[in-house]
Scaffold this active site. Structure first.
Site, mmCIF file in Angstrom:
data_model
loop_
_atom_site.group_PDB
_atom_site.id
_atom_site.type_symbol
_atom_site.label_atom_id
_atom_site.label_comp_id
_atom_site.label_asym_id
_atom_site.label_seq_id
_atom_site.Cartn_x
_atom_site.Cartn_y
_atom_site.Cartn_z
ATOM 1 C CG ASN A 9 -30.762 6.965 120.100
ATOM 2 O OD1 ASN A 9 -31.993 8.189 120.291
ATOM 3 N ND2 ASN A 9 -30.677 6.888 120.835
ATOM 4 C CE LYS A 11 -29.580 8.192 124.194
ATOM 5 N NZ LYS A 11 -28.915 8.096 125.144
ATOM 6 C CG HIS A 94 -30.876 3.175 123.827
ATOM 7 N ND1 HIS A 94 -31.157 3.685 125.121
ATOM 8 C CD2 HIS A 94 -30.627 4.070 123.158
ATOM 9 C CE1 HIS A 94 -30.346 4.659 124.965
ATOM 10 N NE2 HIS A 94 -29.571 4.717 123.709
ATOM 11 C CD GLU A 96 -31.647 5.856 126.588
ATOM 12 O OE1 GLU A 96 -32.103 6.891 125.732
ATOM 13 O OE2 GLU A 96 -30.626 6.758 127.340
ATOM 14 C CD GLU A 164 -25.793 3.277 122.547
ATOM 15 O OE1 GLU A 164 -25.421 4.259 122.280
ATOM 16 O OE2 GLU A 164 -26.978 2.951 123.090
ATOM 17 N N GLY A 170 -25.238 9.489 128.511
ATOM 18 C CA GLY A 170 -25.489 10.680 128.888
ATOM 19 C C GLY A 170 -24.177 10.879 129.834
ATOM 20 C CB SER A 210 -19.684 9.908 127.111
ATOM 21 O OG SER A 210 -21.054 9.634 127.826
HETATM 22 P P1 13P Z 1 -25.435 10.269 124.685
HETATM 23 O O1 13P Z 1 -24.359 9.840 123.383
HETATM 24 O O2 13P Z 1 -25.827 10.879 124.766
HETATM 25 O O3 13P Z 1 -24.211 9.699 125.608
HETATM 26 O O4 13P Z 1 -25.941 8.503 124.704
HETATM 27 C C1 13P Z 1 -25.622 7.405 123.509
HETATM 28 C C2 13P Z 1 -27.124 6.848 123.426
HETATM 29 O O5 13P Z 1 -27.804 5.980 123.967
HETATM 30 C C3 13P Z 1 -27.091 6.426 121.737
HETATM 31 O O6 13P Z 1 -27.815 5.879 121.292
#
Ligand code: 13P
Length: 247
Positions: A9, A11, A94, A96, A164, A170, A210
Site C-alpha cells: 500500500n 499510500k 483503511h 487512515e 491492521e 507506521g 509494520s
Molecule cells: P506500515 O507497513 O507502514 O505500518 O503500514 C501498514 C498499512 O497501513 C498498510 O495498509
C-alpha cells in the site's frame, strides 16, 4: 488451500516517474513468487503503474473506490475508471481513511459492494486502536467492522480482509505473531459464523502494520495469516524479501 497474497500500500508516496522506475527494479526480484503480488497505488499513478507492470506477475490496485459509477462526487474515483486500466484490487476502509476522512462502516459496505459488482477484489481493512485494545475491546470492534462493513455480500470469498491494528501502522511496533494470529483466527471464525464455515476456510486474510523483511517469516508461519498488506516496506526493494518469505 489458500494462496498467500502480499500487497503493498503505497499510500501518498511515489510519483509516476519514481513508481515506474521502482516497479521495473522490483519486478525481476518477485517474478518467482509463490504468492500473489500487488501494489495498491494513488489513483493518479494507476495508468503509469499498470503500464510499468505489464508482462510481470505484479497486479495493480487502487487505494479506494467510490460506490457510484459516476456523478457529483468531487475527488472520488469510480470502479469503471479503475476497470479501464485493468485494476484488480481496491483497498477499502483503511484506518487512515476512517481516521482522517470520516469513512464509516456503512461507506465501507457500499464501496465493497460496488467493487465486487465491477469485478474488482476489495481488500477490506479492519482493526482496533491502541485504546480499544487496552480496554479489551479488540474483538467487539472487529466484529462490528465485519458485521457492518460486509453486509449483503453474496460470495465473501471474493474479498480479502486485512487485519491492521491501528497501533501497529507506521509505528514500527508490529503485532507479535501470537497477537496477529489470535485476532485473525477470530476474524476467520466470525466469517464462519456470519457467512459459512467453508467461507471461513477459503477467505484470504492478511496482516498489516509494520510488517517487514525481518518479521514477515514469523507472521506468515501462523496458520490463519495468509499474507500481508505492507505500507512503508513496500516503498523499498525489501518488499521483494517479504514476497519471497518462503524461500
Ligand atoms: P506500515 O507497513 O507502514 O505500518 O503500514 C501498514 C498499512 O497501513 C498498510 O495498509
Amino acid at each position: 488451500m489458500r494462496k498467500a497474497f502480499i500487497a503493498g500500500n503505497w499510500k501518498m508516496n511515489m510519483t509516476a516517474k519514481t513508481g515506474s522506475e521502482f516497479i521495473k527494479q522490483i519486478a525481476p526480484l518477485v517474478k518467482d513468487a509463490d504468492c500473489d503480488v500487488a501494489f495498491c497505488v494513488p489513483a493518479i499513478l494507476i495508468p503509469a503503474m499498470t503500464e510499468a507492470a505489464k508482462g510481470t506477475n505484479i497486479a495493480i490496485g487502487a487505494e479506494n473506490v467510490h460506490w457510484e459509477k459516476s456523478g457529483a462526487f468531487t475527488g472520488e474515483i469510480s470502479s469503471d475508471m479503475l476497470k479501464e486500466y485493468g485494476v484488480k484490487y481496491a483497498i477499502i476502509g483503511h484506518s487512515e481513511r476512517r481516521q482522517y476522512f470520516g469513512e464509516t462502516d456503512e461507506g465501507v459496505n457500499k464501496r465493497t459492494l460496488a467493487a465486487l459488482a465491477a469485478g474488482i477484489t476489495p481488500i477490506v481493512c479492519v482493526g482496533e486502536t491502541l485504546s480499544q485494545r487496552k480496554s479489551g475491546d479488540t474483538e467487539n470492534v472487529v466484529r462490528r467492522q465485519l458485521e457492518e462493513g460486509l453486509k449483503d455480500i453474496d460470495d465473501i470469498t471474493k474479498i480479502v480482509i486485512a487485519y491492521e491494528p491501528v497501533w501497529a501502522i507506521g509505528t514500527g511496533v508490529v503485532a507479535t505473531d501470537e497477537q496477529a494470529e489470535e485476532t485473525i483466527a477470530f476474524i476467520r471464525s466470525e466469517i464462519g459464523r456470519i457467512f459459512c464455515p467453508k467461507c471461513a476456510e477459503n477467505i484470504i486474510i492478511q496482516y498489516g502494520g509494520s510488517m517487514n523483511a525481518s518479521n514477515c517469516k514469523g507472521l506468515m508461519a501462523q496458520p490463519d495469516i495468509d499474507g500481508g498488506l505492507i505500507g512503508g516496506a513496500s516503498l523499498t526493494l525489501d518488499f521483494a524479501k517479504i514476497v519471497n518469505y518462503n524461500k
